[in-house]
Design an enzyme around this catalytic site. Structure first.
Site, PDB file in Angstrom:
ATOM      1  CE1 TYR A   1      -3.824   2.374   0.626  1.00 21.43           C
ATOM      2  CE2 TYR A   1      -2.608   3.118   2.558  1.00 21.43           C
ATOM      3  CZ  TYR A   1      -3.654   3.269   1.673  1.00 21.43           C
ATOM      4  OH  TYR A   1      -4.541   4.320   1.818  1.00 21.43           O
TER       5      TYR A   1
ATOM      6  CE  LYS B   1      -3.800   5.093  -1.428  1.00 20.19           C
ATOM      7  NZ  LYS B   1      -4.933   5.474  -2.304  1.00 20.19           N
TER       8      LYS B   1
HETATM    9  P1  NDP Z   1     -13.709   3.366   2.269  1.00 22.48           P
HETATM   10  O1  NDP Z   1     -13.320   1.963   2.528  1.00 22.48           O
HETATM   11  O2  NDP Z   1     -14.821   3.955   3.048  1.00 22.48           O
HETATM   12  O3  NDP Z   1     -13.987   3.576   0.720  1.00 22.48           O
HETATM   13  C1  NDP Z   1     -13.244   2.914  -0.274  1.00 22.48           C
HETATM   14  C2  NDP Z   1     -14.012   2.991  -1.557  1.00 22.48           C
HETATM   15  O4  NDP Z   1     -13.265   2.346  -2.599  1.00 22.48           O
HETATM   16  C3  NDP Z   1     -15.358   2.268  -1.451  1.00 22.48           C
HETATM   17  O5  NDP Z   1     -16.352   3.085  -2.013  1.00 22.48           O
HETATM   18  C4  NDP Z   1     -15.157   1.012  -2.286  1.00 22.48           C
HETATM   19  O6  NDP Z   1     -16.373   0.671  -2.921  1.00 22.48           O
HETATM   20  C5  NDP Z   1     -14.147   1.505  -3.330  1.00 22.48           C
HETATM   21  N1  NDP Z   1     -13.446   0.402  -3.964  1.00 22.48           N
HETATM   22  C6  NDP Z   1     -12.580  -0.465  -3.395  1.00 22.48           C
HETATM   23  N2  NDP Z   1     -12.153  -1.357  -4.290  1.00 22.48           N
HETATM   24  C7  NDP Z   1     -12.773  -1.053  -5.464  1.00 22.48           C
HETATM   25  C8  NDP Z   1     -12.750  -1.626  -6.744  1.00 22.48           C
HETATM   26  N3  NDP Z   1     -11.987  -2.692  -7.031  1.00 22.48           N
HETATM   27  N4  NDP Z   1     -13.514  -1.081  -7.717  1.00 22.48           N
HETATM   28  C9  NDP Z   1     -14.297  -0.014  -7.442  1.00 22.48           C
HETATM   29  N5  NDP Z   1     -14.347   0.585  -6.244  1.00 22.48           N
HETATM   30  C10 NDP Z   1     -13.593   0.064  -5.254  1.00 22.48           C
HETATM   31  O7  NDP Z   1     -12.373   4.220   2.521  1.00 22.48           O
HETATM   32  P2  NDP Z   1     -12.021   5.760   2.293  1.00 22.48           P
HETATM   33  O8  NDP Z   1     -13.191   6.541   1.892  1.00 22.48           O
HETATM   34  O9  NDP Z   1     -11.262   6.182   3.459  1.00 22.48           O
HETATM   35  O10 NDP Z   1     -10.993   5.613   1.075  1.00 22.48           O
HETATM   36  C11 NDP Z   1     -10.926   6.520  -0.001  1.00 22.48           C
HETATM   37  C12 NDP Z   1      -9.473   6.759  -0.369  1.00 22.48           C
HETATM   38  O11 NDP Z   1      -8.814   7.417   0.707  1.00 22.48           O
HETATM   39  C13 NDP Z   1      -8.677   5.488  -0.653  1.00 22.48           C
HETATM   40  O12 NDP Z   1      -7.880   5.689  -1.796  1.00 22.48           O
HETATM   41  C14 NDP Z   1      -7.786   5.333   0.581  1.00 22.48           C
HETATM   42  O13 NDP Z   1      -6.594   4.668   0.273  1.00 22.48           O
HETATM   43  C15 NDP Z   1      -7.559   6.799   0.934  1.00 22.48           C
HETATM   44  N6  NDP Z   1      -7.135   7.044   2.315  1.00 22.48           N
HETATM   45  C16 NDP Z   1      -7.983   6.770   3.376  1.00 22.48           C
HETATM   46  C17 NDP Z   1      -7.560   6.997   4.663  1.00 22.48           C
HETATM   47  C18 NDP Z   1      -8.424   6.721   5.853  1.00 22.48           C
HETATM   48  O14 NDP Z   1      -7.929   6.726   6.992  1.00 22.48           O
HETATM   49  N7  NDP Z   1      -9.713   6.507   5.692  1.00 22.48           N
HETATM   50  C19 NDP Z   1      -6.217   7.523   4.952  1.00 22.48           C
HETATM   51  C20 NDP Z   1      -5.436   7.819   3.771  1.00 22.48           C
HETATM   52  C21 NDP Z   1      -5.890   7.572   2.514  1.00 22.48           C
HETATM   53  P3  NDP Z   1     -16.976  -0.814  -3.069  1.00 22.48           P
HETATM   54  O15 NDP Z   1     -16.625  -1.566  -1.837  1.00 22.48           O
HETATM   55  O16 NDP Z   1     -18.429  -0.546  -3.259  1.00 22.48           O
HETATM   56  O17 NDP Z   1     -16.332  -1.334  -4.298  1.00 22.48           O
END
Ligand code: NDP
Length: 248
Positions: free
Chosen positions: A153, A157
């Site tokens: 990861y 990133k």
């Molecule tokens: P969530 O887990 O709440 O959201 C992740 C989203 O990614 C979901 O909507 C999920 O949708 C989607 N997703 C995952 N895999 C796929 C796939 N193969 N195809 C399509 N959609 C996908 O986490 P966050 O909102 O926190 O994450 C958003 C971004 O922020 C990410 O890039 C994460 O790395 C980054 N981030 C988050 C942090 C945190 O602490 N929350 C910290 C730093 C960065 P579904 O399951 O419906 O496919």
């Protein structure tokens, strides 16, 4: 920050930061394309977004990424903004485990390869509208790993950070801006999905200003960077981590 009639694709809009961004863009008049895999959660976001299109797609599958672009253009005729937000840690593995390469591939595919792929597919449409892109990275891309099994990861990133700069350079002459946001801990499903503790109270201890972000704070930054108010901003990486990186 008016987004009236702008067409905004947001990956990972079924949850967390992406869902917040979809609602905020929608409030500002945008036509939002809500992308993710979980049908129920996609629908839940869509109920807050009057002019929206739900596309259920796994963005790591090339044909499904292509479908996201095709269906958007078929329904709305254009693309103004691409928010590459979907990400996470589908599999954790350490270098000493024989599961490493499987984990590495799945994490790289989601957090880096799918972003590059969607960017290249969206680019011709963004060039037409002089649109822009925001990629959601993480402080994990620039600080040492924060737990076992997350090397993939962090590397993905870090790659995404540099991809943002390279894409900004390549697309500059076409009038397309590309920016990156690096959040620290945010209260979403990310922790649960990545098998981290979601004890946010405890997490405040690792930040400088003793707090953890709400998803709306990151969504706010997304709206600013994609708006005309940020017309002079490209190739940048905005950190929103409550001082997490400095403290580390
Ligand atoms: P969530 O887990 O709440 O959201 C992740 C989203 O990614 C979901 O909507 C999920 O949708 C989607 N997703 C995952 N895999 C796929 C796939 N193969 N195809 C399509 N959609 C996908 O986490 P966050 O909102 O926190 O994450 C958003 C971004 O922020 C990410 O890039 C994460 O790395 C980054 N981030 C988050 C942090 C945190 O602490 N929350 C910290 C730093 C960065 P579904 O399951 O419906 O496919």
């Amino acid at each position: 920050m008016s987004f009236t009639d702008k067409v905004v694709i947001i990956t990972g809009a079924s949850s967390g930061i992406g869902a917040s961004a979809a609602k905020m863009f929608s409030k500002e008049g945008a036509r939002v394309v809500i992308v993710g895999r979980n049908e129920e959660m996609l629908s839940a976001t869509a109920t807050h977004c009057p002019s929206s299109l739900v596309i259920r797609a796994d963005i790591t599958v090339d044909t499904e990424a292509q479908r996201v672009i095709d269906e958007t253009v078929k329904n709305f005729g254009q693309i103004d903004i691409l928010v590459n937000n979907a990400g996470g840690i589908p599999l954790r593995s350490e270098l000493t485990e024989d599961t490493l390469m499987q984990a590495f591939d799945s994490v790289m595919n989601l957090n880096l390869r799918a972003v590059v792929h969607l960017t290249t597919l969206a680019a011709p449409h963004l060039i037409k509208t002089k649109g822009n892109i925001v990629n959601i990275s993480s402080v994990a891309g620039s600080t040492p790993p924060f737990g076992p099994g997350v090397m993939s990861y962090c590397v993905a990133k870090a790659g995404l950070n540099h991809f943002g700069v390279c894409a900004a350079v390549e697309l500059a002459s076409y009038g397309v801006r590309v920016n990156t946001i690096s959040p620290g801990p945010v209260k979403t499903n990310f922790q649960k999905n990545a098998n981290y503790s979601s004890d946010y109270e405890k997490m405040t201890e690792v930040t400088l200003i003793k707090r953890v972000s709400e998803p709306e704070e990151i969504a706010d930054m997304i709206l600013y960077l994609t708006s005309d108010r940020a017309e002079g901003v490209t190739g940048s990486n905005w950190i929103c981590d409550n001082g997490f990186s400095i403290k580390r």
